[in-house]
Write a protein that holds these residues in place. Sequence first.
Motif, PDB file in Angstrom:
ATOM      1  N   GLU A 140       0.827  -1.207   0.000  1.00 17.22           N
ATOM      2  CA  GLU A 140       0.000   0.000   0.000  1.00 17.22           C
ATOM      3  C   GLU A 140       0.863   1.259   0.000  1.00 17.22           C
ATOM      4  N   GLU A 192       2.430   1.724  -3.447  1.00 16.22           N
ATOM      5  CA  GLU A 192       1.455   2.232  -4.412  1.00 16.22           C
ATOM      6  C   GLU A 192       1.166   3.703  -4.175  1.00 16.22           C
ATOM      7  N   ALA A 193       1.103   4.117  -2.894  1.00 15.84           N
ATOM      8  CA  ALA A 193       0.840   5.521  -2.591  1.00 15.84           C
ATOM      9  C   ALA A 193       2.012   6.407  -2.999  1.00 15.84           C
ATOM     10  N   SER A 231       1.938   6.882  -6.800  1.00 16.13           N
ATOM     11  CA  SER A 231       0.670   7.324  -7.377  1.00 16.13           C
ATOM     12  C   SER A 231       0.786   8.783  -7.812  1.00 16.13           C
ATOM     13  N   PRO A 232      -0.084   9.240  -8.741  1.00 15.33           N
ATOM     14  CA  PRO A 232      -0.021  10.648  -9.186  1.00 15.33           C
ATOM     15  C   PRO A 232      -0.349  11.632  -8.070  1.00 15.33           C
ATOM     16  N   GLU A 233      -1.168  11.211  -7.110  1.00 16.55           N
ATOM     17  CA  GLU A 233      -1.526  12.114  -6.029  1.00 16.55           C
ATOM     18  C   GLU A 233      -0.331  12.348  -5.105  1.00 16.55           C
ATOM     19  N   ARG A 234      -0.243  13.560  -4.643  1.00 18.27           N
ATOM     20  CA  ARG A 234       0.865  13.935  -3.772  1.00 18.27           C
ATOM     21  C   ARG A 234       0.478  13.675  -2.315  1.00 18.27           C
ATOM     22  N   THR A 235       1.122  12.707  -1.689  1.00 17.46           N
ATOM     23  CA  THR A 235       0.858  12.365  -0.295  1.00 17.46           C
ATOM     24  C   THR A 235       2.176  12.287   0.468  1.00 17.46           C
ATOM     25  N   GLU A 265       4.079  10.108   2.856  1.00 18.40           N
ATOM     26  CA  GLU A 265       4.137   8.759   3.397  1.00 18.40           C
ATOM     27  C   GLU A 265       5.376   8.515   4.245  1.00 18.40           C
ATOM     28  N   HIS A 276      10.509   8.223  -2.244  1.00 20.87           N
ATOM     29  CA  HIS A 276       9.583   9.204  -1.671  1.00 20.87           C
ATOM     30  C   HIS A 276      10.297  10.517  -1.375  1.00 20.87           C
TER      31      HIS A 276
END
Length: 361
Positions: free
Chosen positions: A206, A209-210, A213-217, A219, A289
């Motif tokens: 998970e 994948e985060a 991913s295109p979304e900026r998070t 992590e 990241h």
Amino acid sequence: MAMTRVRPGRALFKTRGRPTGVQAPHRGSAVIDWAAYIDGHRASTDTIADAVRLIRDGRLTADGDSAGFVWVGLHEPSAAELTELAEVFGLHPLAVEDAIHAHQRPKLERYDDVHFVVMKTVGYVSSGPGGAEVVETGEIMIFCGPDFVVTVRHGKHGALGPVRRDLEQDPARLALGPAAVLHAVADRVVDGYVGVAEAVMEDIDEVEEAVFSPERTDESRRIYRLKREVIQLKRAVGPLAGPLRHLTGRRFVPAEIKEYLRDVEDHLTRVREQVEAYDELLNPILQAHMTQVTVADNRDMRKISAWGAIFMVPTAIAGIYGMNFDFMPETQWRFGYPMILGVIATACLSLYGGFRRNGWL
């Protein structure tokens, strides 16, 4: 074989009216269950002392060895409870001290004809207000003698009730003696490692994948937490390999049980390799990241710099024509003000177009 005698009138850890082998909802003792096993079948007794007396005084072979054994299970016993039990079975004081205080590394030690085994139990549980899952560890200590097994459990995980029930449904295996109990406990502990390792792997997937991913998070906290949990899991899994390997070479372990122990050791090796791979996998995920965070910060800085350059043009022109000098060009001209506005708009639009083409805006 010298046998420890039990005083005839002794009522050690009495059941207080509850059936033997049934755990009371609110127990006042650390004893979970006990029983004497003869030829693989359970013989219920009123007290632990009666179970010991049944095995050591009532069922002996021609060679003087016990034809059965006693299995006592305890959960977080006090010093007084375990010391009293140690007098019955002749447990070594150093091993008893380790079993009372816990926080031991997985190990195998021998005191005369009694083997003392320590195993770490693990569980993956939710903790904290955010519901983040963490690896919780406990311990199982096993005193394995010629005619007895004493299991001492610390922590919430690794309950041995199901192990006892499964063994009692297989009398032929239980008839192999205390070594059968030792294998069953080790097998359950390693199965717990497998379950926790799979759960940790799901969380790593998970996070991976985060991160990509295109979304900026953000992590980073979760990745560091997973690295800490993987280290905790490695501390439980890694040191157990040595004791399991040594058990397969001990004479008190029957040949049939040695085959099962080698299978448990094989499962442990696979889990250990998986956990080591998790640690290696989390490092590039963390680096990726951090690289993404750096790139995003640079992108934001470019945008801020571009807009700063655009707004610098009207600020500079307004600053120049805001000076209180009498002789300045265009100050007395009728079209001076519209011209300056036009120059500002043209310069700002030109800069904006250039930054857009370069990807800064």
